[in-house]
Design a protein around this motif. Sequence first.
Motif, PDB file in Angstrom:
ATOM      1  N   ALA A  98       0.833  -1.206   0.000  1.00 25.61           N
ATOM      2  CA  ALA A  98       0.000   0.000   0.000  1.00 25.61           C
ATOM      3  C   ALA A  98       0.869   1.258   0.000  1.00 25.61           C
ATOM      4  CB  ALA A  98      -0.931  -0.008   1.208  1.00 25.61           C
ATOM      5  N   ALA A  99       1.937   1.248   0.784  1.00 28.36           N
ATOM      6  CA  ALA A  99       2.841   2.391   0.821  1.00 28.36           C
ATOM      7  C   ALA A  99       3.533   2.570  -0.525  1.00 28.36           C
ATOM      8  CB  ALA A  99       3.882   2.197   1.922  1.00 28.36           C
ATOM      9  N   ARG A 100       3.932   1.465  -1.127  1.00 32.65           N
ATOM     10  CA  ARG A 100       4.580   1.522  -2.434  1.00 32.65           C
ATOM     11  C   ARG A 100       3.638   2.125  -3.483  1.00 32.65           C
ATOM     12  NH1 ARG A 100       5.287  -1.809  -7.025  1.00 32.65           N
ATOM     13  NH2 ARG A 100       7.380  -1.609  -7.940  1.00 32.65           N
ATOM     14  N   LYS A 101       2.379   1.734  -3.431  1.00 33.66           N
ATOM     15  CA  LYS A 101       1.401   2.232  -4.401  1.00 33.66           C
ATOM     16  C   LYS A 101       1.078   3.704  -4.169  1.00 33.66           C
ATOM     17  CE  LYS A 101      -3.220   1.233  -6.234  1.00 33.66           C
ATOM     18  NZ  LYS A 101      -4.406   0.327  -6.139  1.00 33.66           N
ATOM     19  N   SER A 102       1.053   4.127  -2.909  1.00 35.59           N
ATOM     20  CA  SER A 102       0.648   5.492  -2.577  1.00 35.59           C
ATOM     21  C   SER A 102       1.756   6.509  -2.772  1.00 35.59           C
ATOM     22  CB  SER A 102       0.170   5.552  -1.115  1.00 35.59           C
ATOM     23  OG  SER A 102      -0.936   4.699  -0.911  1.00 35.59           O
ATOM     24  N   TYR A 103       3.004   6.069  -2.709  1.00 33.57           N
ATOM     25  CA  TYR A 103       4.117   7.013  -2.808  1.00 33.57           C
ATOM     26  C   TYR A 103       4.235   7.547  -4.238  1.00 33.57           C
ATOM     27  CZ  TYR A 103       8.725   9.074  -2.208  1.00 33.57           C
ATOM     28  OH  TYR A 103       9.781   9.958  -2.152  1.00 33.57           O
ATOM     29  N   PRO A 104       4.440   8.856  -4.405  1.00 31.21           N
ATOM     30  CA  PRO A 104       4.545   9.449  -5.747  1.00 31.21           C
ATOM     31  C   PRO A 104       5.921   9.216  -6.368  1.00 31.21           C
ATOM     32  CG  PRO A 104       4.798  11.147  -4.093  1.00 31.21           C
ATOM     33  CD  PRO A 104       4.477   9.881  -3.340  1.00 31.21           C
ATOM     34  N   GLY A 105       6.247   7.975  -6.568  1.00 33.34           N
ATOM     35  CA  GLY A 105       7.541   7.581  -7.100  1.00 33.34           C
ATOM     36  C   GLY A 105       7.662   6.076  -6.959  1.00 33.34           C
ATOM     37  N   THR A 106       8.871   5.561  -7.139  1.00 31.09           N
ATOM     38  CA  THR A 106       9.076   4.118  -7.028  1.00 31.09           C
ATOM     39  C   THR A 106      10.154   3.825  -6.006  1.00 31.09           C
ATOM     40  OG1 THR A 106       8.518   3.886  -9.380  1.00 31.09           O
ATOM     41  CG2 THR A 106       9.554   1.995  -8.306  1.00 31.09           C
ATOM     42  N   PRO A 107       9.776   3.524  -4.761  1.00 35.71           N
ATOM     43  CA  PRO A 107      10.775   3.193  -3.741  1.00 35.71           C
ATOM     44  C   PRO A 107      11.523   1.910  -4.107  1.00 35.71           C
ATOM     45  CG  PRO A 107       8.634   3.650  -2.748  1.00 35.71           C
ATOM     46  CD  PRO A 107       8.409   3.504  -4.220  1.00 35.71           C
ATOM     47  N   ALA A 108      12.833   1.914  -3.896  1.00 37.73           N
ATOM     48  CA  ALA A 108      13.631   0.712  -4.142  1.00 37.73           C
ATOM     49  C   ALA A 108      13.526  -0.260  -2.975  1.00 37.73           C
ATOM     50  CB  ALA A 108      15.085   1.086  -4.372  1.00 37.73           C
ATOM     51  N   ILE A 109      13.303   0.290  -1.775  1.00 31.77           N
ATOM     52  CA  ILE A 109      13.205  -0.530  -0.566  1.00 31.77           C
ATOM     53  C   ILE A 109      12.100   0.024   0.324  1.00 31.77           C
ATOM     54  CG2 ILE A 109      14.367  -1.264   1.559  1.00 31.77           C
ATOM     55  CD1 ILE A 109      17.017  -1.142   0.093  1.00 31.77           C
ATOM     56  N   LEU A 110      11.288  -0.871   0.862  1.00 31.86           N
ATOM     57  CA  LEU A 110      10.323  -0.514   1.901  1.00 31.86           C
ATOM     58  C   LEU A 110      10.594  -1.427   3.092  1.00 31.86           C
ATOM     59  CD1 LEU A 110       8.418  -0.628  -1.039  1.00 31.86           C
ATOM     60  CD2 LEU A 110       7.188   0.947   0.471  1.00 31.86           C
ATOM     61  N   ALA A 111      10.763  -0.842   4.271  1.00 28.66           N
ATOM     62  CA  ALA A 111      11.155  -1.594   5.463  1.00 28.66           C
ATOM     63  C   ALA A 111      10.037  -1.625   6.485  1.00 28.66           C
ATOM     64  CB  ALA A 111      12.400  -0.975   6.095  1.00 28.66           C
ATOM     65  N   SER A 112       9.827  -2.788   7.082  1.00 25.64           N
ATOM     66  CA  SER A 112       8.814  -2.954   8.122  1.00 25.64           C
ATOM     67  C   SER A 112       9.317  -2.464   9.476  1.00 25.64           C
ATOM     68  CB  SER A 112       8.425  -4.434   8.259  1.00 25.64           C
ATOM     69  OG  SER A 112       7.931  -4.966   7.065  1.00 25.64           O
ATOM     70  N   ARG A 113       8.381  -2.285  10.377  1.00 29.58           N
ATOM     71  CA  ARG A 113       8.713  -1.999  11.774  1.00 29.58           C
ATOM     72  C   ARG A 113       8.900  -3.327  12.495  1.00 29.58           C
ATOM     73  NH1 ARG A 113       5.419  -1.287  16.630  1.00 29.58           N
ATOM     74  NH2 ARG A 113       6.527   0.046  18.132  1.00 29.58           N
ATOM     75  N   ALA A 114      10.076  -3.545  13.056  1.00 28.06           N
ATOM     76  CA  ALA A 114      10.375  -4.791  13.754  1.00 28.06           C
ATOM     77  C   ALA A 114      10.265  -4.580  15.260  1.00 28.06           C
ATOM     78  CB  ALA A 114      11.780  -5.273  13.404  1.00 28.06           C
ATOM     79  N   VAL A 115       9.490  -5.420  15.912  1.00 29.19           N
ATOM     80  CA  VAL A 115       9.321  -5.333  17.361  1.00 29.19           C
ATOM     81  C   VAL A 115       9.765  -6.644  17.992  1.00 29.19           C
ATOM     82  CG1 VAL A 115       7.418  -3.711  17.129  1.00 29.19           C
ATOM     83  CG2 VAL A 115       6.932  -6.153  17.332  1.00 29.19           C
ATOM     84  N   TRP A 116      10.129  -6.565  19.260  1.00 28.87           N
ATOM     85  CA  TRP A 116      10.536  -7.758  20.002  1.00 28.87           C
ATOM     86  C   TRP A 116       9.289  -8.457  20.546  1.00 28.87           C
ATOM     87  CZ3 TRP A 116      12.521  -8.861  25.415  1.00 28.87           C
ATOM     88  CH2 TRP A 116      13.350 -10.001  25.421  1.00 28.87           C
ATOM     89  N   SER A 117       9.480  -9.530  21.271  1.00 27.36           N
ATOM     90  CA  SER A 117       8.367 -10.338  21.761  1.00 27.36           C
ATOM     91  C   SER A 117       7.439  -9.570  22.697  1.00 27.36           C
ATOM     92  CB  SER A 117       8.897 -11.578  22.486  1.00 27.36           C
ATOM     93  OG  SER A 117       9.807 -11.217  23.515  1.00 27.36           O
ATOM     94  N   ASP A 118       7.937  -8.505  23.351  1.00 27.50           N
ATOM     95  CA  ASP A 118       7.109  -7.733  24.282  1.00 27.50           C
ATOM     96  C   ASP A 118       6.510  -6.488  23.637  1.00 27.50           C
ATOM     97  OD1 ASP A 118       9.325  -6.132  24.025  1.00 27.50           O
ATOM     98  OD2 ASP A 118       9.867  -6.128  26.156  1.00 27.50           O
ATOM     99  N   GLY A 119       6.692  -6.334  22.321  1.00 25.20           N
ATOM    100  CA  GLY A 119       6.085  -5.214  21.612  1.00 25.20           C
ATOM    101  C   GLY A 119       6.952  -3.986  21.473  1.00 25.20           C
ATOM    102  N   ARG A 120       8.110  -3.964  22.133  1.00 27.49           N
ATOM    103  CA  ARG A 120       9.011  -2.820  21.984  1.00 27.49           C
ATOM    104  C   ARG A 120       9.687  -2.850  20.623  1.00 27.49           C
ATOM    105  NH1 ARG A 120      13.061  -3.195  26.928  1.00 27.49           N
ATOM    106  NH2 ARG A 120      12.686  -5.443  26.587  1.00 27.49           N
ATOM    107  N   GLU A 121       9.880  -1.672  20.034  1.00 25.40           N
ATOM    108  CA  GLU A 121      10.576  -1.618  18.759  1.00 25.40           C
ATOM    109  C   GLU A 121      12.012  -2.102  18.944  1.00 25.40           C
ATOM    110  OE1 GLU A 121      11.485   1.542  15.133  1.00 25.40           O
ATOM    111  OE2 GLU A 121       9.793   1.858  16.490  1.00 25.40           O
ATOM    112  N   HIS A 122      12.444  -3.004  18.090  1.00 27.29           N
ATOM    113  CA  HIS A 122      13.744  -3.643  18.254  1.00 27.29           C
ATOM    114  C   HIS A 122      14.855  -2.689  17.815  1.00 27.29           C
ATOM    115  CE1 HIS A 122      16.615  -6.778  18.789  1.00 27.29           C
ATOM    116  NE2 HIS A 122      15.706  -7.746  18.838  1.00 27.29           N
TER     117      HIS A 122
END
Length: 314
Positions: A98-122
Motif C-alpha cells: 500500500a505504501a509503495r502504491k501510494s508514494y509518488p515515485g518508485t521506492p527501491a526498498i520498503l522496510a517494516s517496523r520490527a518489534v521484540w516479543s514484548d512489543g518494543r521496537e527492536h
Amino acid sequence: MAYNRRDLLAQTLDGLAAQVRPVDGVVVIDNASTDGSGDLARAHDVVTEVVAMNENLGGAGGFAAGIARAVATHQADLVWVMDDDTIPTPGALEALLAARKSYPGTPAILASRAVWSDGREHPMNTPRSRPGASRDLVAAAQAIGTRQIRSASFVSILLDARAVWEDGLPEADFFLWNDDFEYTARLLRHRVGLFVPASEVLHLTRTFGASETDPGARFYNEVRNKIWLFTRSSALDPVEKALYGGRSVLRWIQTLYASGQKRTLLKHAYRGLHDATEAPTPVEVVLANTPVAEDVKQVQRSAGLLGRDEAANG
C-alpha cells in the motif's frame, strides 16, 4: 533464509501463509541446517522452493542466494526478504504494498517496523533516516505515514528487483553483520527507501538489544565488514563514510569498555583489521559451488559486476 532454527522457521512460514495479501511465492534458503529445517520447509504449503546449500554461508551468503534465486529463476518483480526468526503479522505485506502504491515515485526498498516479543521496537532493526533529505521527499513520505531512510536491516524489507538487477547482490563474503547495512545503503545511495511503521513483524532474538551488546567472536565481523564498507564499497559518499565511520569507532570503544572480556574482543578486532586489508571475495566466487551459481552470475553480469574472465567464459 534458514539455519538451525526449525521452530522459529515454522512460525515464519505460518506468518507468511496468513498474510491478508497472499504472497506469490516463497523461496527458502536452507543454509545447511542439521535440525530438519529444510524438511519442515518442503512440507509447508506456502513454500514454492527450498534451496539446500552445501555449507553454512552465513546470513550474507544466504540472503544473496535467496535474492538471486527470486529475481533470476522466479523472475520476481518484488522480493520480500526476511530471516528465520522474523514473524510477519497478517497485514505486513499489505501495508508495504500500500505504501509503495501510494508514494509518488518508485521506492527501491520498503522496510517494516520490527518489534521484540514484548512489543518494543527492536533497536537492532531501526532503519537509519536519510540525512539531508529535501523537504519535498520528507513531506511525500510523511503524507503516507512513512519516513525516508538511508539503510535498513534484512529482517523485513521489500526490494524492487530493478534495483537488484542494476546494483547486484549483497556481499556474501561478509558472512554476517553489516551485510544488510552495506547492501541497502548501496541500493539507496541514489534511490528512495521508506520505513513503513504500519507493516509490523516480530523479530524474536534471544535478548532485546542492539548488535553491539556482547558481540563475542562476531566482533571480528563487525570490524572487518565495517572497514570493507568504508573502504571497498560504493554504498556511501565521502561525507557519509566520515560520519558513519566516526560513529562506528565510538561504538567499538563503548563495546570494549563495557565488555568483561576486553582482551578477547581486542584479539577479534585485530584479526578484523588485518583481514580487511584484502578485498571481499566476489559473490559469484563465494556462491560458485551452490545451486544458485547461475542465478548469481546473471544478476552480477546485469549489474556489470561480474569479473571480465567470468563474463568472457559465460
